[in-house]
Design a protein around this motif. Structure first.
Motif, PDB file in Angstrom:
ATOM      1  N   PRO A  84       0.834  -1.219   0.000  1.00 29.97           N
ATOM      2  CA  PRO A  84       0.000   0.000   0.000  1.00 29.97           C
ATOM      3  C   PRO A  84       0.857   1.253   0.000  1.00 29.97           C
ATOM      4  O   PRO A  84       2.032   1.240   0.401  1.00 29.97           O
ATOM      5  CB  PRO A  84      -0.799  -0.135   1.302  1.00 29.97           C
ATOM      6  N   ALA A  85       0.257   2.350  -0.428  1.00 30.93           N
ATOM      7  CA  ALA A  85       0.964   3.626  -0.448  1.00 30.93           C
ATOM      8  C   ALA A  85       1.002   4.265   0.933  1.00 30.93           C
ATOM      9  O   ALA A  85       1.911   5.034   1.236  1.00 30.93           O
ATOM     10  CB  ALA A  85       0.300   4.575  -1.443  1.00 30.93           C
ATOM     11  N   VAL A  86       0.016   3.951   1.771  1.00 27.79           N
ATOM     12  CA  VAL A  86      -0.096   4.580   3.082  1.00 27.79           C
ATOM     13  C   VAL A  86       0.387   3.602   4.144  1.00 27.79           C
ATOM     14  O   VAL A  86      -0.117   2.480   4.238  1.00 27.79           O
ATOM     15  CB  VAL A  86      -1.558   4.989   3.366  1.00 27.79           C
ATOM     16  N   ASP A  87       1.390   4.000   4.918  1.00 24.35           N
ATOM     17  CA  ASP A  87       1.907   3.136   5.985  1.00 24.35           C
ATOM     18  C   ASP A  87       1.418   3.551   7.359  1.00 24.35           C
ATOM     19  O   ASP A  87       1.831   2.968   8.367  1.00 24.35           O
ATOM     20  CB  ASP A  87       3.432   3.097   5.959  1.00 24.35           C
ATOM     21  N   GLY A  88       0.538   4.581   7.424  1.00 23.49           N
ATOM     22  CA  GLY A  88      -0.024   4.998   8.705  1.00 23.49           C
ATOM     23  C   GLY A  88       0.922   5.810   9.557  1.00 23.49           C
ATOM     24  O   GLY A  88       0.646   6.039  10.730  1.00 23.49           O
ATOM     25  N   GLY A  89       2.068   6.234   9.006  1.00 22.10           N
ATOM     26  CA  GLY A  89       3.027   7.009   9.784  1.00 22.10           C
ATOM     27  C   GLY A  89       4.125   6.178  10.404  1.00 22.10           C
ATOM     28  O   GLY A  89       5.058   6.723  10.990  1.00 22.10           O
ATOM     29  N   ALA A 140      17.088  -1.178 -11.612  1.00 19.64           N
ATOM     30  CA  ALA A 140      15.781  -1.577 -11.096  1.00 19.64           C
ATOM     31  C   ALA A 140      15.373  -2.916 -11.700  1.00 19.64           C
ATOM     32  O   ALA A 140      15.541  -3.151 -12.894  1.00 19.64           O
ATOM     33  CB  ALA A 140      14.742  -0.516 -11.427  1.00 19.64           C
ATOM     34  N   LYS A 141      14.874  -3.811 -10.869  1.00 15.97           N
ATOM     35  CA  LYS A 141      14.425  -5.127 -11.316  1.00 15.97           C
ATOM     36  C   LYS A 141      12.985  -5.367 -10.874  1.00 15.97           C
ATOM     37  O   LYS A 141      12.617  -5.069  -9.741  1.00 15.97           O
ATOM     38  CB  LYS A 141      15.312  -6.232 -10.723  1.00 15.97           C
ATOM     39  N   GLU A 142      12.227  -5.902 -11.791  1.00 20.16           N
ATOM     40  CA  GLU A 142      10.845  -6.315 -11.515  1.00 20.16           C
ATOM     41  C   GLU A 142      10.032  -5.212 -10.831  1.00 20.16           C
ATOM     42  O   GLU A 142       9.338  -5.438  -9.845  1.00 20.16           O
ATOM     43  CB  GLU A 142      10.815  -7.580 -10.660  1.00 20.16           C
ATOM     44  N   LEU A 143      10.143  -4.023 -11.371  1.00 18.34           N
ATOM     45  CA  LEU A 143       9.394  -2.917 -10.791  1.00 18.34           C
ATOM     46  C   LEU A 143       7.896  -3.136 -10.976  1.00 18.34           C
ATOM     47  O   LEU A 143       7.426  -3.464 -12.059  1.00 18.34           O
ATOM     48  CB  LEU A 143       9.801  -1.597 -11.435  1.00 18.34           C
ATOM     49  N   VAL A 144       7.154  -2.945  -9.883  1.00 17.27           N
ATOM     50  CA  VAL A 144       5.699  -3.021  -9.942  1.00 17.27           C
ATOM     51  C   VAL A 144       5.110  -1.682 -10.360  1.00 17.27           C
ATOM     52  O   VAL A 144       4.097  -1.617 -11.058  1.00 17.27           O
ATOM     53  CB  VAL A 144       5.125  -3.452  -8.574  1.00 17.27           C
ATOM     54  N   GLY A 145       5.762  -0.592  -9.973  1.00 19.17           N
ATOM     55  CA  GLY A 145       5.274   0.739 -10.301  1.00 19.17           C
ATOM     56  C   GLY A 145       5.856   1.757  -9.350  1.00 19.17           C
ATOM     57  O   GLY A 145       6.888   1.527  -8.690  1.00 19.17           O
ATOM     58  N   TYR A 146       5.152   2.907  -9.263  1.00 15.51           N
ATOM     59  CA  TYR A 146       5.642   4.017  -8.452  1.00 15.51           C
ATOM     60  C   TYR A 146       4.480   4.606  -7.663  1.00 15.51           C
ATOM     61  O   TYR A 146       3.328   4.609  -8.112  1.00 15.51           O
ATOM     62  CB  TYR A 146       6.252   5.112  -9.329  1.00 15.51           C
ATOM     63  N   ARG A 150       8.577   7.236  -5.034  1.00 15.99           N
ATOM     64  CA  ARG A 150       9.356   6.064  -4.666  1.00 15.99           C
ATOM     65  C   ARG A 150       8.885   4.868  -5.491  1.00 15.99           C
ATOM     66  O   ARG A 150       7.713   4.786  -5.890  1.00 15.99           O
ATOM     67  CB  ARG A 150       9.258   5.744  -3.179  1.00 15.99           C
ATOM     68  N   ALA A 151       9.843   3.992  -5.758  1.00 10.36           N
ATOM     69  CA  ALA A 151       9.584   2.830  -6.605  1.00 10.36           C
ATOM     70  C   ALA A 151       9.149   1.641  -5.749  1.00 10.36           C
ATOM     71  O   ALA A 151       9.453   1.562  -4.552  1.00 10.36           O
ATOM     72  CB  ALA A 151      10.836   2.479  -7.405  1.00 10.36           C
ATOM     73  N   VAL A 152       8.468   0.690  -6.398  1.00 13.71           N
ATOM     74  CA  VAL A 152       7.909  -0.471  -5.709  1.00 13.71           C
ATOM     75  C   VAL A 152       8.247  -1.715  -6.501  1.00 13.71           C
ATOM     76  O   VAL A 152       8.093  -1.755  -7.723  1.00 13.71           O
ATOM     77  CB  VAL A 152       6.374  -0.362  -5.565  1.00 13.71           C
ATOM     78  N   ASN A 153       8.738  -2.750  -5.800  1.00 17.89           N
ATOM     79  CA  ASN A 153       8.780  -4.101  -6.359  1.00 17.89           C
ATOM     80  C   ASN A 153       8.414  -5.076  -5.247  1.00 17.89           C
ATOM     81  O   ASN A 153       8.030  -4.666  -4.145  1.00 17.89           O
ATOM     82  CB  ASN A 153      10.138  -4.413  -7.006  1.00 17.89           C
ATOM     83  N   ALA A 154       8.536  -6.365  -5.537  1.00 19.94           N
ATOM     84  CA  ALA A 154       8.110  -7.354  -4.553  1.00 19.94           C
ATOM     85  C   ALA A 154       8.923  -7.290  -3.276  1.00 19.94           C
ATOM     86  O   ALA A 154       8.457  -7.681  -2.206  1.00 19.94           O
ATOM     87  CB  ALA A 154       8.178  -8.753  -5.157  1.00 19.94           C
ATOM     88  N   ALA A 155      10.154  -6.817  -3.367  1.00 20.69           N
ATOM     89  CA  ALA A 155      11.002  -6.747  -2.175  1.00 20.69           C
ATOM     90  C   ALA A 155      10.595  -5.629  -1.242  1.00 20.69           C
ATOM     91  O   ALA A 155      10.874  -5.688  -0.048  1.00 20.69           O
ATOM     92  CB  ALA A 155      12.467  -6.580  -2.588  1.00 20.69           C
ATOM     93  N   LYS A 200      16.233   1.357  -5.822  1.00 21.46           N
ATOM     94  CA  LYS A 200      16.746   2.660  -5.392  1.00 21.46           C
ATOM     95  C   LYS A 200      15.721   3.738  -5.714  1.00 21.46           C
ATOM     96  O   LYS A 200      14.827   3.534  -6.536  1.00 21.46           O
ATOM     97  CB  LYS A 200      18.068   2.944  -6.089  1.00 21.46           C
ATOM     98  N   PRO A 201      15.858   4.893  -5.089  1.00 21.30           N
ATOM     99  CA  PRO A 201      14.862   5.952  -5.332  1.00 21.30           C
ATOM    100  C   PRO A 201      14.928   6.456  -6.774  1.00 21.30           C
ATOM    101  O   PRO A 201      16.004   6.508  -7.369  1.00 21.30           O
ATOM    102  CB  PRO A 201      15.226   7.054  -4.334  1.00 21.30           C
ATOM    103  N   PRO A 202      13.775   6.847  -7.341  1.00 22.28           N
ATOM    104  CA  PRO A 202      13.796   7.502  -8.654  1.00 22.28           C
ATOM    105  C   PRO A 202      14.490   8.855  -8.574  1.00 22.28           C
ATOM    106  O   PRO A 202      14.724   9.395  -7.487  1.00 22.28           O
ATOM    107  CB  PRO A 202      12.304   7.657  -8.987  1.00 22.28           C
ATOM    108  N   GLY A 203      14.827   9.405  -9.716  1.00 24.30           N
ATOM    109  CA  GLY A 203      15.546  10.679  -9.754  1.00 24.30           C
ATOM    110  C   GLY A 203      14.888  11.691 -10.659  1.00 24.30           C
ATOM    111  O   GLY A 203      13.966  11.389 -11.417  1.00 24.30           O
ATOM    112  N   ARG A 204      15.368  12.940 -10.569  1.00 24.01           N
ATOM    113  CA  ARG A 204      14.959  14.040 -11.436  1.00 24.01           C
ATOM    114  C   ARG A 204      13.439  14.204 -11.453  1.00 24.01           C
ATOM    115  O   ARG A 204      12.779  14.035 -12.454  1.00 24.01           O
ATOM    116  CB  ARG A 204      15.480  13.844 -12.850  1.00 24.01           C
ATOM    117  N   ILE A 205      12.902  14.559 -10.297  1.00 25.17           N
ATOM    118  CA  ILE A 205      11.457  14.776 -10.190  1.00 25.17           C
ATOM    119  C   ILE A 205      11.141  16.155 -10.768  1.00 25.17           C
ATOM    120  O   ILE A 205      11.635  17.166 -10.273  1.00 25.17           O
ATOM    121  CB  ILE A 205      10.990  14.684  -8.727  1.00 25.17           C
TER     122      ILE A 205
END
Length: 1587
Positions: free
Chosen positions: A535-540, A767-773, A814-819, A742-747
């Motif tokens: 999830p995107a929200v970790d509750g803080g 980046a390997k097996e990225l699920v999305g951002y 921030r990027a997301v994969n299974a890890a 690793k974090p994405p760059g050049r926002i």
């Protein structure tokens, strides 16, 4: 003779049975259902035919009926085999084979049981089948070469020819030519098969059937077959079968039966209820366009279990084949459904729907049919003979005559925001031009480019005009870009909008959001790998890990699969039960708590991948149109070789997944695998799956030590043994191989709209097996971050919606994969949310306003899109059109013009011109408009005016709008006299234009009312002069009458200083929006009377000195918005109201709720008071009496309550010197007010007396007193009760009653329980008249109450008593007496004041001796003596209480009179008999005691008329006179009884009986004779002496 293998004798053809149905009973059923396809089957039967064409047609025609009988009863097998093979050989060569193949896959347990029965038929069927197979050998040779080419492309290689193979079947027309390749029956495999079976159950059953057939095909002895030709159309078959063959067949049937029982047991184990799934269209029906009188057929393929039932609809009405015989043909062939419409006519143009339904749900697919009718001279018969060449001028497309469909979207859905669990709906109105009746578009919805199908989460609806999609229970999986695609034949249009779904509120504060997109991977028979997205929200707080839950389908019990949270977003779940289906969900955990569960996954069945693959692909042999089949008996076992290409495809801290390829050397039976492991660097191999071998070349290894290195290898095994191991894998460390990205760059944020920003970034390195951002935003300086998306997005660009216009934001990604999730990127540069500036869209509707010899005046409409900023001007181009050929564009103006009208000079007279206009803003010059219509430059000489221009509308509301326009450039030959406004509904035809105003309108604006909410309108304006009405203006754009949400109006305000202003607010402004005020819809140029001040989204127009010059309509328009506008009308009456209100604010007064008033308080005090609406804390009051201020003291008690606004003054007593005028003066800030009260003369005297009385009353009430004075009431029993209500009573209080000054003694002392004292007077009458008094007294004082019940008061009371008595009267009753008939009624009691009257037949009765009335006790009666028939009728008793007569009525007639009269007669006779009967009047005693020897004389008197007869009885016996007893009856009434000397013998009972005709009476007397004691003793002595 050629020997045929056993399986060929029992199966019509190996490959067809193996590939399609496996059993002839199923084939027969299929053939019966496909009788209409006999022509297709006949085409294939030519492969068999070496004879006449007559036989070939007979074979096809009799195929469907005779084939089943031939197989099941053992007759006519030749026709069956001939047609069956013809079907197979034809099906592959035609393109329809693939679509029909799924229909042939349906196999169930009934077919298997029929197959078992089929094997038991006699030898005659076997011989005929064998002969049929031989006849078809020609077809085997066809296409062999093509098959060999196809088989080379398969990765699965055939086995070499078996050692013990029997002789091949060879082609007859090649004269025993040997074939160098054969197909082993164990390893046969279909080429080109795609798709899956309809249900999981069918796959399992087909696998079992495959095993059964394989066992049957493996053995069999030869059967010699001979064919003897009798004629060209007849053949005779003979067969010989050895005893060995018969035994073999019997054994094989036993083996097949056992296999069937095992299959059924396996099927039960799978628990078919868990494999049910709803209907699904594998192939949907497609739309058709045909000519009249042609046939058309819709086809679709449906899957689902239980097998869905398909219903066809036409325009949502079920199609009834019986109602239209021959018109419709509906067929179903094992999941392949079709609807054929014969001889189509124009009425068949409609939308057709196929609806599939089973217990798991329903699904529909739509298709349209357009039937074209050619109106030219073409021969209609050609339309049915084939393709017709149509003239190009017709412009016929595959979907009608239109060359193109124009599809537009109205009322579009916008970016939507929702929350998990809510219901969200997207909708859009679709307009299609041209509108072809009954031809419906295909409506498709996509999410992120993937077609959406209806489910329990998504519902779709199409009304014919509006398409809608509803998310019944939104989840984060539903977030994404939604696209509506409308398809009309070859054309389609799309519209898209993004849907955002936020997390639902956590049950535990601080808990993370729910995971999403739970999927099941690599399902096996006892484990499955579950994956999800974080999830995107970790509750803080950082997420510690995830819990995975499972639930068996059909239950509601959830079981947690892991004891400790796992961080990796994939996890293998073990412990599943083979054959059952499961669903899964995931929950996230942080230190605050556990999140809500995710949406459940799709159901997955726990099956071995090998079984699953076999169920998904139908086991069958290759099909090429020619197959060489060999018999192959079981060979000696071959130990399989080692697997190849073993590798670790996934490794985590918890498990390792291995994958390999089957060995090349495997024998002819299935193989399984054992997996072994060892710690790297050692050779201590351990078998992982010790109990059950693995069937699939994929396996997950668990229970590995984290951080250690392992090697793995795999062995194959079969019935011959275990093969050599494969090569070991390289050392694999048990750890997560997939690293957190690793974090994405050049926002980079860039402007998009006034509520959105486009954010781009670069992909993180390695980046390997990225699920999305995930993207987050934060208002600069707030430190609070909010997620912009809740479903990871692909790509490196995203539009963040829902931002606040004018705020500055920063972004991070921030990027997301299974890890896991990467660290956040660096914050972007701040950006202010504003709409990006773009060039405006083209103007449109160019029209000529005036034309002269060398110039033309043009007008046009403003661009629909201004580009985010105001338009700075327009550029006009023109070109000459000569002979229909346009020339080169030329500029008409170099400097931009601000008006939407322009005159082009220096044109050529009588030349035709075209024009185009381009708008410009700060972003540049926009795209020019489309070329206008050709206009001829010539002098206008018409008398009427030209068209008005620049017609616009504003202030759109649900029932009104304001229309504005500019006067024509060309006024005609006389001045403009006014304007007419026309209107119509947008969709209405031209003849429906109607005029809004009957008389010409002088002004150039009009508020049009009476609109219907939700209806779209268009308007136009015409100018008029003396010559007439001119040409209408261009039509306005369509406008819908509606008040949009958030619409605000101009508000007039008067501030505290009396300043009058008009105020308007707008919350929809863009950065370049401006407030534009106008008066009477003309720009305000004179600022001497009105000052305008605008700040942010508010604008104020302040009047400097409101007067008559300011009367008019004031309107305000906000530019660069969607028509935000409003107006306010100030007329003379409104001006007066505002000026009065302004004066009140300039010179304020303290508003009063009530003026000064006076009242008497309970103790006789006098209270002066007034109340203001409100008072501040600084408010003061002055009190004035006769122009002199008075102050608070002993006499005056003064009080001011600022909270309530109450001002009061209290005086203890009013004296004569207090007569005068009282005034209260108020001051609150600069506001003042006063109120006065005059108390002089009678007014003062009355108030003084009232105060004195109230003071005395208060003192009286200090002791016991009467609240209610003494009064009376009449009870329901007609008694009189005197009562009074008292108060302030205690135990010592006494009450005393008096009447006429004499105390009334009361039996019981009153307890004052209810505060009421009562005195009850029973049966009140005149004697109770008098004066009653009651006294209350105790040590505190006394109080008296008096009640006079005399004269009028007594009469009133008696009237009420009489009224109650009258009301208590019962209904009149009828009673018969000996004298006559009596009518009577009972009352509670009777008093003399109650007057009684009787009425007979509405006539007052005069009382006589015969008819008289009276009262006896409580009975009031009327006696009618000796009644006669004249006495019949209605009798009424009237009771008069002094005011009202109360009546009681009885009907003495008819049966009532007859019965009463009869009873009277009876009673009268009884009275006469009683009066005249014989009786003893008196004189005889009851008992007589007499001494012996004395004389007894008894006498009495008797009476009777006639004279009675007298007789005596002694002791009930007749007794007559004698010498001793003398009986006398004298004068008919005197009776004497005399005995001169009685003796003891005379003792006894004597009865006197008197009797006449009316009766008898008896009087008894008892005579007792006694002897004296002396004489008795003497007698005793005498007796003794004598003795």
């Amino acid at each position: 003779m050629m020997s045929l293998p056993f399986y060929q004798r029992h199966h019509d053809h190996y490959d067809r049975a193996y590939r399609h149905k496996a059993l002839q009973s199923t084939v027969s059923q299929y053939q019966k259902e496909t009788k209409s396809k006999s022509a297709v089957y006949a085409q294939g039967s030519t492969a068999y035919a070496r004879g006449s064409a007559a036989y070939r047609h007979a074979s096809a025609a009799d195929f469907s009926l005779e084939s089943s009988a031939a197989y099941s009863r053992g007759s006519s097998a030749y026709d069956l085999e001939s047609a069956a093979y013809s079907y197979g050989s034809t099906a592959y060569d035609h393109s329809a084979a693939q679509s029909k193949r799924s229909a042939a896959y349906s196999l169930d347990s009934e077919a298997l049981s029929k197959s078992s029965a089929a094997y038991s038929h006699g030898s005659e069927s076997i011989n005929k089948l064998a002969a049929a197979y031989r006849l078809g050998s020609e077809a085997y040779s066809l296409g062999l070469k093509d098959y060999n080419l196809m088989i080379e492309d398969q990765s699965y290689k055939m086995s070499p020819k078996a050692k013990r193979a029997k002789q091949n079947l060879i082609s007859e027309d090649k004269e025993n030519e040997a074939i160098d390749y054969s197909v082993p029956i164990f390893t046969g495999r279909e080429v080109g098969v795609s798709g899956i079976t309809d249900t999981e159950e069918e796959r399992i059953k087909e696998s079992a059937a495959y095993v059964a057939r394989r066992n049957l095909f493996a053995a069999g002895e030869g059967v010699s077959v001979s064919k003897v030709a009798k004629s060209s159309s007849e053949e005779e078959h003979h067969e010989k079968k050895s005893r060995k063959v018969a035994i073999r067949e019997s054994a094989e049937r036993v083996a097949l039966k056992k296999t069937l029982e095992e299959t059924q047991a396996f099927h039960k184990k799978l628990n078919q209820d868990k494999l049910l799934h709803p209907p699904e269209f594998i192939i949907e029906p497609r739309s058709h366009t045909v000519w009249e009188k042609q046939n058309v057929k819709f086809r679709c393929t449906v899957a689902g279990w239980p097998e869905p039932r398909v219903t066809w609809y036409k325009n949502n009405v079920p199609i009834d084949v019986q109602t239209h015989p021959g018109k419709y043909t509906i067929e179903n062939r094992y999941g392949l459904h079709s609807l054929e419409i014969s001889t189509c006519d124009f009425d068949d143009t409609a939308q057709y729907r196929a609806s599939a339904m089973n217990v798991k749900g329903e699904i529909s697919a739509y298709a349209s049919l357009v039937v074209k009718r050619y109106k030219g001279d073409i021969d209609a018969s050609l339309l049915h003979a084939g393709t017709v060449s149509m003239p190009l001028s017709l412009g016929v497309t595959p979907h009608g005559y239109a060359s193109r469909f124009e599809i537009s979207f109205v009322d579009k859905f916008d970016v939507a925001f929702g929350r998990e669990g809510e219901t969200m709906s997207l909708g859009c109105t679709v307009v299609i031009s041209p509108d072809i009746k009954r031809f419906k578009p295909d409506i498709e919805w996509y999410r992120n480019g993937v077609l959406i199908t209806p489910s329990k989460w998504v519902q779709m609806h199409w009304t014919g005009e509006r398409a809608s999609l509803t998310l019944t229970h939104a989840n984060k999986e539903d977030e994404g870009l939604y696209t509506l695609r409308v398809v009309m034949g070859e054309y389609y249009e799309e519209y898209s909008g993004y849907v955002f779904v936020r997390d639902a509120d956590a049950e535990i504060p601080g808990a993370p959001g729910a995971p999403l997109d739970v999927q099941c991977l690599d399902a096996n028979k006892d484990y499955v790998i579950v994956s999800w997205k974080q999830p995107a929200v970790d509750g803080g707080n950082p997420i510690i890990g995830y819990f995975i839950d499972r639930c068996e389908v059909g239950t509601t019990h959830w079981t947690q699969c892991n004891e400790t949270p796992v961080k990796f977003a994939r996890f293998p779940v073990t412990g599943l039960i083979e054959g059952r289906s499961y669903i899964f969900r995931v929950r996230a955990v942080n230190k605050a708590g556990i999140s809500l569960p995710s949406r459940v996954s799709e159901p997955v069945a726990a099956l071995d991948p090998a079984d699953r693959a076999r169920l998904r692909s139908h086991p069958s042999a290759p099909w090429t149109g020619q197959i060489i089949v060999t018999e192959e008996e079981p060979a000696e076992g071959v130990v399989p070789g080692p697997p190849t290409d073993l590798q670790v495809i996934e490794a985590t801290k918890n498990y390792v997944v291995l994958s390999w390829k089957p060995p090349g050397q495997r024998g002819h039976e299935g193989i399984m695998y054992f997996v072994e492991k060892c710690v790297a660097g050692t050779e201590e191999w351990q078998r992982v799956n010790t109990e059950i071998p693995v069937k699939s070349p994929r396996f997950a290894v668990f229970d590995l030590a984290e951080g250690k290195s392992y090697c793995f290898r795999v062995r194959c095994c079969n019935s011959a043994g275990i093969g050599e191991p494969s090569e070991a894998t390289e050392a694999t460390v048990v750890d997560d191989k997939l690293d957190i990205p690793k974090p994405p760059g050049r926002i980079m944020p860039t402007r998009n709209t006034d509520t959105s920003v486009v954010v781009t970034w670069t992909e993180p390195p390695d980046a390997k097996e990225l699920v999305g951002y995930y993207i987050e935003s934060s208002v600069v300086g707030s430190g609070h971050w909010e997620p912009c998306n809740n479903n990871p997005v692909k790509g490196t660009r995203f539009i963040c919606h829902g931002l606040t216009n004018g705020e500055k934001y920063i972004f991070r990604v921030r990027a997301v994969n299974a890890a896991g999730l990467s660290e956040f990127s660096q914050d972007s540069e701040p950006i202010e949310v504003q709409a990006a500036i773009a060039a405006p869209s083209p103007p449109y509707d160019i029209t000529v306003l005036e034309s002269v010899r060398d110039s033309m005046a043009l007008g046009w409409k403003q661009p629909k899109v201004t580009g985010g900023t105001e338009i700075t001007g327009y550029y006009v181009n023109y070109r000459e059109v000569i002979g229909g050929v346009p020339g080169k564009w030329m500029e008409a103006n170099i400097k931009a013009i601000s008006e939407r009208a322009y005159r082009i000079q220096n044109l050529k007279e009588n030349m035709v011109y075209q024009f185009q206009v381009a708008a410009a803003n700060l972003a540049g010059v926009g795209t020019p408009s489309l070329p206008s219509q050709p206009f001829k430059c010539e002098e206008w000489t018409i008398a009427v005016p030209g068209p008005p221009h620049d017609v616009t509308y504003t202030e759109v509301r649900k029932d009104s709008l304001v229309l504005l326009w500019k006067e024509p450039v060309y006024t005609g030959r006389s001045p403009i006299a006014g304007y007419y406004i026309d209107m119509k509904e947008t969709e209405a035809k031209e003849e429906h234009w109607r005029s809004v105003n009957e008389k010409p309108l002088q002004k150039k604006f009009l508020k049009i009312g009476g609109l219907t909410e939700g209806v779209s309108y268009v308007f136009r304006v015409r100018a008029t002069n003396q010559a007439g009405v001119g040409k209408p203006s261009n039509t306005t754009d369509p406008v819908v009458a509606e008040t949009r949400p958030g619409t605000k109006e101009v508000v007039v305000d008067v501030d505290d200083n009396g300043v009058i202003s008009l105020n308007f607010e707008c919350d929809q402004m863009s950065p370049n929006s401006k407030f534009v005020w106008s008066k009477n819809y003309e720009p305000i140029e004179d600022d001497s009377r009105l000052a305008i001040d605008t700040k942010g989204g508010k604008s104020k127009a302040t009047f400097k000195d409101l007067g008559e010059d300011d009367l008019g309509i004031y309107s305000c328009i906000v530019t660069d918005t969607d028509g935000v506008s409003s107006s306010y009308t100030i007329d003379e009456e409104e001006m007066k109201r505002l000026l009065a209100l302004s004066h009140e604010h300039k010179f304020p007064t303290v508003p009063l709720v009530s003026e000064l008033a006076v009242e008497i308080l309970e103790k006789g005090e006098v209270r002066f008071w007034l109340q203001a609406e409100k008072l501040s804390g600084n408010a003061k009051a002055n009190f004035v009496f006769n122009d002199k201020e008075i102050f608070n003291g002993e006499k005056y008690k003064m009080k001011v309550d600022q909270k309530t606004g109450l001002v009061e003054m209290i005086m203890d007593k009013l004296e004569d010197k207090d007569e005068g005028t009282y005034t209260f003066q108020l001051q609150d800030g600069k506001a003042t007010n006063q109120s006065s009260l005059v108390l002089i003369g009678d007014v003062f005297k009355k108030l003084q007396d009232e105060a004195e009385f109230q003071r005395k009353e208060w003192h009286r009430k200090q002791g016991p007193h009467f609240v209610d004075k003494l009064g009376w009431e009449v009870t329901d029993d007609c008694n009189v009760m005197l009562k009074c209500k008292v108060a302030n009573i205690k135990k010592e209080t006494h009450i005393v009653w008096y009447k006429d000054d004499r105390e009334i003694m009361v039996d019981e002392e009153h307890d004052f329980k209810d505060g009421v004292c009562t005195l009850l007077i029973s049966e009140f009458s005149k004697k109770d008249t008098g004066t009653y008094e009651v006294i209350l007294k105790d040590d505190r004082g006394k109080d008296t109450s008096e009640l006079k019940l005399t004269d009028t008061a007594f009469a009133d009371l008696m009237n009420e008593v009489c009224r109650r008595i009258a009301l208590s009267a019962t209904d009149l009753k009828i009673q018969s007496t000996a004298e006559g008939i009596r009518l009577y009624s009972f009352v509670t009691y009777y008093v003399e004041d109650l007057r009684v009257g009787w009425v007979h037949n509405d006539t007052q009765i005069r009382f006589t001796d015969r008819v008289k009335t009276g009262v006896t006790g409580e009975q009031i009666w009327l006696q009618i003596n000796e009644p006669t028939p004249q006495d019949k009728g209605k009798y009424t008793m009237e009771l008069f209480d002094g005011k009202t007569a109360h009546k009681k009525t009885v009907d003495l007639s008819g049966q009532a009179f007859d019965e009463a009269f009869a009873e009277f007669q009876r009673l009268k006779q009884a009275a006469i008999a009683e009066k005249n009967r014989a009786r003893v009047l008196g004189g005889l005693p009851d008992v007589v005691t007499i001494q012996e020897g004395k004389a007894l004389n008894l006498s009495c008197t008797v009476w009777g008329d006639p004279t009675p007869e007298v007789s005596w009885l002694k002791n009930e016996k007749s007794f007559v006179s004698d010498a001793n007893c003398i009986l006398k009856f004298e004068s008919g009434k005197n009776v004497n009884f005399t005995i001169s000397a009685v003796s003891t013998l005379d003792s006894g009972k004597y009865s006197l009986v008197v009797k006449n005709k009316y009766g008898t009476e008896t009087s008894d007397v008892t005579v007792s004779v006694f002897i004296p004691e002396e004489e008795q003793e003497n007698k005793k002595e005498d007796k003794k002496t004598k003795a």
